[in-house]
Scaffold this motif. Structure first.
Motif, mmCIF file in Angstrom:
data_model
loop_
_atom_site.group_PDB
_atom_site.id
_atom_site.type_symbol
_atom_site.label_atom_id
_atom_site.label_comp_id
_atom_site.label_asym_id
_atom_site.label_seq_id
_atom_site.Cartn_x
_atom_site.Cartn_y
_atom_site.Cartn_z
ATOM 1 N N ILE A 110 67.577 -32.660 31.811
ATOM 2 C CA ILE A 110 67.284 -34.102 31.775
ATOM 3 C C ILE A 110 66.137 -34.394 30.810
ATOM 4 N N ASP A 111 65.059 -33.636 30.902
ATOM 5 C CA ASP A 111 63.899 -33.877 30.037
ATOM 6 C C ASP A 111 64.252 -33.694 28.562
ATOM 7 N N GLU A 112 65.030 -32.665 28.269
ATOM 8 C CA GLU A 112 65.371 -32.384 26.878
ATOM 9 C C GLU A 112 66.325 -33.424 26.311
ATOM 10 N N VAL A 113 67.308 -33.835 27.098
ATOM 11 C CA VAL A 113 68.269 -34.839 26.640
ATOM 12 C C VAL A 113 67.569 -36.175 26.380
ATOM 13 N N VAL A 114 66.692 -36.569 27.283
ATOM 14 C CA VAL A 114 65.950 -37.822 27.089
ATOM 15 C C VAL A 114 65.094 -37.746 25.821
ATOM 16 N N ASN B 160 74.916 -31.536 35.425
ATOM 17 C CA ASN B 160 73.518 -31.748 35.043
ATOM 18 C C ASN B 160 73.417 -32.466 33.703
ATOM 19 N N LEU B 161 74.257 -32.072 32.761
ATOM 20 C CA LEU B 161 74.244 -32.720 31.447
ATOM 21 C C LEU B 161 74.651 -34.184 31.552
ATOM 22 N N ILE C 280 73.214 -40.253 31.647
ATOM 23 C CA ILE C 280 73.162 -41.591 32.232
ATOM 24 C C ILE C 280 71.715 -42.044 32.448
ATOM 25 N N GLU C 281 70.764 -41.149 32.219
ATOM 26 C CA GLU C 281 69.352 -41.518 32.273
ATOM 27 C C GLU C 281 68.917 -42.260 31.008
ATOM 28 N N LYS D 85 80.546 -44.998 33.264
ATOM 29 C CA LYS D 85 79.188 -45.059 32.746
ATOM 30 C C LYS D 85 79.047 -44.486 31.338
ATOM 31 N N LEU D 86 79.974 -43.591 30.968
ATOM 32 C CA LEU D 86 79.866 -42.920 29.678
ATOM 33 C C LEU D 86 81.232 -42.846 28.996
#
Length: 287
Positions: free
Chosen positions: A45-49, A83-84, A89-90, A144-145
């Protein structure tokens, strides 16, 4: 001046990922790999954001169907994919396209000679089952995606891991071996070139196809015996082939080719490389 579109490619350092990144870099795409383990939910999550990608191509997976650590297969291929998608969606602005790579192995040993996406899946291995589970879980994110699921049929090329069939055969010839043990010589498969597959991925990024599965295929099959004959010609000597019963699986899929109808109805599809081209490329290059 508009900057390059950011593309997150999971598995960018893998066989397919390297070729896709190289292809996309020629078309004003800036490619990023995912450094986090897919099983590390918060890390993903942190890396994708931080990357905030415009596009995503999810390739990372346990891709060898004979992998014996079954829990790892499902942890990476299913939970890792969740997880990805949860990370995506974040994002304040969702990606324009999220391509999730599944596999043609989800079809199983169907009797049809040409497999269409509408067929009911019947996976025969933990690898294929994990990919089908991933497909079903991905459908929960369709609202959502802009998720697109690809089902690639067999493809190969320089750098393909030698635990897979074609690289194993090519190496045997390059090393000048006189005898090679194989399984059923009569099985017929698609064996496409990774460079052609990469073009399909690039074109699909800009297509309007989403919220469904699409085959990545040529619809053309070739038997293992024909491949041996091609390699005999390329190498200039005849390999002695013996059948090892250990390599003959009871649930072997006899013929496996895909329908190109849906793919060709959404993107222009052309194949620049024949299997002979691919084998010659692999054989003529350094290890």
């Amino acid at each position: 001046m508009v900057g390059p579109s950011r593309v997150l490619i999971t598995g960018i350092d893998g066989f397919t990922g390297q070729y896709i990144a190289n292809d996309l870099s020629k078309y004003n795409y800036q490619c990023f790999g995912l450094k986090s383990d897919l099983r590390d939910r918060q890390g993903v999550i942190d890396e994708v954001v931080g990357i905030n990608p415009h596009y995503v191509i999810h390739l990372a997976a346990i891709s060898f169907s004979a992998e014996l650590d079954f829990s790892k297969i499902y942890d990476v291929n299913v939970m890792g994919s969740i997880n990805l998608l949860d990370a995506l969606i974040e994002l304040e602005n969702p990606p324009k396209k999220v391509i999730i790579a599944s596999t043609a192995a989800v079809y199983g040993n169907c009797r049809e000679s040409c497999l269409e996406e509408s067929l009911s899946p019947a996976p025969l291995s933990h690898y294929a089952c994990s990919k089908l589970s991933m497909e079903f879980m991905s459908q929960n994110y369709f609202k959502k995606l802009p998720v697109l699921i690809t089902r690639p049929f067999n493809y190969t090329g320089l750098g393909h891991d030698e635990k897979f069939l074609i690289p194993k055969i090519v190496r045997a010839y390059k090393e000048g071996k006189k005898e090679l043990e194989l399984g059923n010589l009569e099985i017929s498969r698609e064996f496409n070139d990774v460079r052609d597959i990469c073009v399909m991925y690039r074109k699909l990024l800009g297509s309007n196809l989403e919220h469904e599965a699409v085959n990545l295929c040529s619809g053309k099959t070739i038997s293992l015996m024909q491949i041996i004959e091609m390699m005999d010609g390329i190498s200039g000597y005849k390999m002695n082939i013996s059948i090892n019963p250990k390599f003959v699986r009871s649930n072997e899929i006899k013929v496996l080719s895909g329908s190109t109808f849906k793919l060709k109805s959404h993107i222009p599809v052309s194949f620049n490389y024949t299997l002979l081209d691919t084998l010659d490329w692999m054989y003529g290059s350094e290890f």
